[in-house]
Design an enzyme around this catalytic site. Sequence first.
Site, PDB file in Angstrom:
ATOM      1  N   GLY A 174      23.680  37.981  36.560  1.00 55.55           N
ATOM      2  CA  GLY A 174      25.097  38.192  36.265  1.00 55.55           C
ATOM      3  C   GLY A 174      25.505  37.657  34.894  1.00 55.55           C
ATOM      4  CE1 TYR A 201      49.307  40.520  43.933  1.00 56.35           C
ATOM      5  CE2 TYR A 201      47.549  38.904  44.036  1.00 56.35           C
ATOM      6  CZ  TYR A 201      47.970  40.186  43.789  1.00 56.35           C
ATOM      7  OH  TYR A 201      47.074  41.143  43.418  1.00 56.35           O
ATOM      8  CB  THR A 215      33.988  29.815  45.208  1.00 53.64           C
ATOM      9  OG1 THR A 215      35.392  29.728  45.063  1.00 53.64           O
ATOM     10  CG2 THR A 215      33.696  30.443  46.565  1.00 53.64           C
ATOM     11  CG  ASP A 216      38.075  26.381  44.648  1.00 55.57           C
ATOM     12  OD1 ASP A 216      37.931  27.623  44.775  1.00 55.57           O
ATOM     13  OD2 ASP A 216      38.922  25.880  43.882  1.00 55.57           O
ATOM     14  CD  GLU A 217      38.866  31.971  46.314  1.00 57.86           C
ATOM     15  OE1 GLU A 217      38.899  32.813  47.224  1.00 57.86           O
ATOM     16  OE2 GLU A 217      39.290  32.187  45.173  1.00 57.86           O
ATOM     17  N   GLY A 268      28.770  33.820  33.748  1.00 62.47           N
ATOM     18  CA  GLY A 268      27.360  34.013  33.417  1.00 62.47           C
ATOM     19  C   GLY A 268      27.123  34.136  31.918  1.00 62.47           C
ATOM     20  CE  LYS A 300      30.063  32.942  45.441  1.00 61.84           C
ATOM     21  NZ  LYS A 300      29.025  33.522  44.530  1.00 61.84           N
ATOM     22  CE1 TYR A 347      33.828  35.544  45.461  1.00 58.81           C
ATOM     23  CE2 TYR A 347      35.688  34.092  45.934  1.00 58.81           C
ATOM     24  CZ  TYR A 347      34.504  34.351  45.250  1.00 58.81           C
ATOM     25  OH  TYR A 347      33.993  33.413  44.388  1.00 58.81           O
TER      26      TYR A 347
HETATM   27  O1  TDX Z   1      48.195  39.787  40.053  1.00 58.97           O
HETATM   28  C1  TDX Z   1      48.012  38.647  40.499  1.00 58.97           C
HETATM   29  N1  TDX Z   1      49.118  37.932  40.902  1.00 58.97           N
HETATM   30  C2  TDX Z   1      49.013  36.686  41.414  1.00 58.97           C
HETATM   31  O2  TDX Z   1      50.034  36.077  41.775  1.00 58.97           O
HETATM   32  C3  TDX Z   1      46.709  38.032  40.592  1.00 58.97           C
HETATM   33  C4  TDX Z   1      45.476  38.768  40.154  1.00 58.97           C
HETATM   34  C5  TDX Z   1      46.622  36.766  41.102  1.00 58.97           C
HETATM   35  N2  TDX Z   1      47.738  36.096  41.521  1.00 58.97           N
HETATM   36  C6  TDX Z   1      47.587  34.747  42.100  1.00 58.97           C
HETATM   37  C7  TDX Z   1      46.612  34.707  43.260  1.00 58.97           C
HETATM   38  C8  TDX Z   1      46.017  33.327  43.154  1.00 58.97           C
HETATM   39  O3  TDX Z   1      46.819  32.397  43.846  1.00 58.97           O
HETATM   40  O4  TDX Z   1      47.019  33.913  41.103  1.00 58.97           O
HETATM   41  C9  TDX Z   1      46.055  33.022  41.657  1.00 58.97           C
HETATM   42  C10 TDX Z   1      44.732  33.248  40.984  1.00 58.97           C
HETATM   43  O5  TDX Z   1      44.273  34.531  41.362  1.00 58.97           O
HETATM   44  P1  TDX Z   1      42.845  35.108  40.926  1.00 58.97           P
HETATM   45  O6  TDX Z   1      42.707  35.086  39.449  1.00 58.97           O
HETATM   46  O7  TDX Z   1      42.671  36.396  41.640  1.00 58.97           O
HETATM   47  O8  TDX Z   1      41.839  33.987  41.474  1.00 58.97           O
HETATM   48  P2  TDX Z   1      41.588  33.366  42.930  1.00 58.97           P
HETATM   49  O9  TDX Z   1      41.981  34.311  44.004  1.00 58.97           O
HETATM   50  O10 TDX Z   1      42.217  31.994  42.960  1.00 58.97           O
HETATM   51  O11 TDX Z   1      39.979  33.243  42.912  1.00 58.97           O
HETATM   52  C11 TDX Z   1      39.302  32.795  41.718  1.00 58.97           C
HETATM   53  O12 TDX Z   1      38.886  31.446  41.839  1.00 58.97           O
HETATM   54  C12 TDX Z   1      37.842  31.157  42.712  1.00 58.97           C
HETATM   55  C13 TDX Z   1      38.114  33.697  41.437  1.00 58.97           C
HETATM   56  O13 TDX Z   1      38.516  35.053  41.405  1.00 58.97           O
HETATM   57  C14 TDX Z   1      37.031  33.493  42.465  1.00 58.97           C
HETATM   58  O14 TDX Z   1      35.901  34.289  42.157  1.00 58.97           O
HETATM   59  C15 TDX Z   1      36.631  32.033  42.466  1.00 58.97           C
HETATM   60  O15 TDX Z   1      35.662  31.808  43.455  1.00 58.97           O
END
Ligand code: TDX
Length: 338
Positions: free
Chosen positions: A7, A203, A121-123, A13, A150, A146
């Site tokens: 990756g 969101y 991941t912390d998730e 990566g 993991k 997801y």
């Molecule tokens: O359009 C959006 N609006 C919004 O409010 C998006 C894309 C995200 N969000 C929020 C959701 C999350 O609370 O922002 C926060 C961050 O979102 P993401 O960037 O999608 O990350 P997250 O879901 O926290 O996961 C990320 O961190 C842990 C990575 O995508 C994972 O791969 C990693 O394991």
Amino acid sequence: MRALVTGGCGFIGSHVVRGLIADGWEVTNLDRMTYAANPANVAEVADHPRYRFVEGDICDGQLVRELAAGADLVLNFAAETHVDRSLLEPGVFVRTDVEGVVTLLEAVREQPGTALVHMSTDEVFGSIPAPGEAAEDAPFAPSSPYAASKAAAELMVRAYAETYGMAVTVLRCCNVYGPNQHLEKFIPLFTMRALAGEPMPLYGDGLQEREWLFVEDFVDALRLVLRELPAAPGVHAVHIGSGERVANRRVAELICELLERPAELITPVADRPGHDRRYALDSSRLRARGWAPRRRFAEGLAETVAWYREHGEAWAQTANGDFARYFERQYGARLARR
Ligand code: TDX
């Protein structure tokens, strides 16, 4: 020393590939070139004599065995990583994030001289209520397909460590950000939307908290881990967190401030189903070993936003995949309904 990085054309990566080349490693980058890959991410090392690119899939057992055979170290950064996409197409997450890891485990168990470091991941812990922090032995409670993929991969790592006496290092990291991150992710998406003067789709109530780490600080943590790789059989989990936990709404406001755009662009939309409220890692063990992030969030965010302002448009052109189509699928109805 020779490393197989999987990756390596993706976000984290590619920073790892560049870091290892700078440190003197011989690096083979195995990447399937999915939508998340961008050749521009590794352009600066493409012609380096210690760099080799192989296009291929971590689920291809024969290819992975061949490549692992020549490596002292296998570093797995190949994954489907986006939570929203895992709601749309969970099957590909099971394939790459679980089956792919089993393929790597199979290859490495046949090579006693090869170490395996797997990115998690912390998730895997699900939402952590304040003021809690997840330690290395916290129970798994993944919320999204997801996160479950993991966590499942980690269980396979554990099974191989138990069954075959393998030593595997698992990195559990908080949210990483910085240059080269795909536009689907929160910070790049909001930055590009703000630059274009378009609504930034937040969101739910936007009070969810994420712990943010600048990608170069992640690479520094990895360097420390690689210097002290344990050989004892078992799963060696390492937590890598910045400790800087910020509400999404605040991150969005900071992006608007940095780009001098009105905060009115921040547009609440229907929440992500199963959305975790808060992630927080206890990284005290890694800190005790001498690692600490060098950039505060405010500083790293400013650098990242400046990078996207300067390079985002051109860089996105060379990415694989049709982002506009994904954007419409993910946000079209949400933005129309607000
Ligand atoms: O359009 C959006 N609006 C919004 O409010 C998006 C894309 C995200 N969000 C929020 C959701 C999350 O609370 O922002 C926060 C961050 O979102 P993401 O960037 O999608 O990350 P997250 O879901 O926290 O996961 C990320 O961190 C842990 C990575 O995508 C994972 O791969 C990693 O394991």
